[in-house]
Design a protein around this motif. Structure first.
Motif, PDB file in Angstrom:
ATOM      1  N   ILE A  31     124.448 -33.654  13.295  1.00 51.19           N
ATOM      2  CA  ILE A  31     124.418 -34.893  12.524  1.00 51.19           C
ATOM      3  C   ILE A  31     123.085 -34.982  11.800  1.00 51.19           C
ATOM      4  N   GLU A  32     123.116 -35.372  10.544  1.00 48.73           N
ATOM      5  CA  GLU A  32     121.907 -35.658   9.782  1.00 48.73           C
ATOM      6  C   GLU A  32     121.960 -37.119   9.342  1.00 48.73           C
ATOM      7  N   ARG A  33     120.957 -37.873   9.703  1.00 49.64           N
ATOM      8  CA  ARG A  33     120.892 -39.287   9.324  1.00 49.64           C
ATOM      9  C   ARG A  33     120.220 -39.422   7.955  1.00 49.64           C
ATOM     10  N   ILE A  34     120.766 -40.297   7.132  1.00 53.02           N
ATOM     11  CA  ILE A  34     120.222 -40.525   5.794  1.00 53.02           C
ATOM     12  C   ILE A  34     120.003 -42.029   5.620  1.00 53.02           C
ATOM     13  N   ALA A  35     118.783 -42.400   5.268  1.00 56.93           N
ATOM     14  CA  ALA A  35     118.445 -43.796   4.974  1.00 56.93           C
ATOM     15  C   ALA A  35     118.276 -43.962   3.462  1.00 56.93           C
TER      16      ALA A  35
END
Length: 288
Positions: free
Chosen positions: A243-247
């Protein structure tokens, strides 16, 4: 862009679009859309991917968008038949593309179905965008406040009255075939989502998937939480996955949300990041 019609299971006619690159394609990409979202929504993204050298296909599931050829009252479709439609498009683009790698970009529902595909072995990678388990306890807080009313009152009553779910009329999700909305309801009321609601046959299909998966989880997603994304990703239990979190701040934006990823303002950021992920899949595949 070349529109075409493909024949899926049950003689269902599926409207698809193929976006051709200028030269020989470096890879093929199928865009799997979200629940209730027409393929029109992904057109700018698909055109841009084609300009980057990819052969791209989008499509509408049966009973939706350009694949709706009759009124939905009495129309028979469920999420398994929508998976058949996905498979039909994969087979068509694979025939056009030849031996190049084939990737999926799944938005929400479009990343929930690939574990069910018959063509799992032809897939070289899946980029999941704003996708996760639809289990109601894993929904974002603002959605969780209304979702039990949605599943226990609005959906069963409206579907019983109309013979399909009239989402467009009430401003929720969009019009959906009866079988789709009721099966989705069953999934969303189970803690393990589809692999729980459908049991061993579905769980084992997901466990048989071996294609790599990268899930892009959006921090300001108004529908999906990081926990929900983790539950979905872990359904692909034997696949390489992360999983890669993007803000929004990561891409100098005020908002991304559940649907914003495919807006053309993100060409140089989120879209370019997606191409980098596709290229990463290919590097791993080519490395002994």
């Amino acid at each position: 862009m070349q529109p075409c019609h493909l024949t899926s299971t049950g003689a269902a006619i599926i409207a698809a679009r193929f976006y051709e690159p200028l030269g020989a394609p470096k890879a093929a990409v199928v865009i799997g859309g979200a629940m209730g979202v027409k393929q029109d929504y992904y057109a700018a993204f698909a055109q841009w991917l084609a300009s980057q050298g990819y052969l791209v296909a989008s499509f509408d599931y049966r009973g939706m968008g350009d694949s709706q050829h009759r009124h939905l009252r009495g129309f028979h479709a469920d999420l398994f038949s929508w998976t058949d439609d996905f498979d039909t498009v994969i087979a068509a683009i694979a025939e056009r593309a030849g031996e190049v790698p084939l990737y999926l970009i799944g938005h929400s529902l479009g990343a929930q179905l690939p574990g069910l595909l018959k063509h799992r072995d032809r897939i070289d990678g899946l980029v999941s965008v704003a996708a996760g388990s639809g289990y109601w306890r894993d929904n974002a807080p603002q959605l969780k406040r209304i979702v039990l009313y949605f599943w226990h009152v609005l959906v069963p009553v409206a579907t019983a009255l109309c013979g399909y779910f009239p989402g467009r009329r009430i401003g929720k999700v969009g019009n959906l075939p009866r079988g789709v909305i009721l099966q989705w309801r069953r999934w969303c009321l189970h803690p393990r989502y589809h692999v729980g609601a459908e049991g061993a046959p579905v769980r084992e299909k997901f466990e048989a998937a071996r294609f790599p998966l990268v899930a892009l989880s959006i921090t300001d997603d108004e529908l999906m939480t990081e926990r929900g994304t983790r539950v979905l990703v872990d359904c692909y239990a034997n696949a390489p996955r992360r999983i890669e979190r993007i803000a929004p701040a990561d891409v100098q934006a005020q908002r991304i949300g559940h649907f914003g990823f495919f807006r053309d303002q993100f060409q140089s950021s989120l879209w370019a990041r997606t191409v980098a992920l596709l290229q990463g899949f290919q590097v791993v595949q080519e490395t002994p």
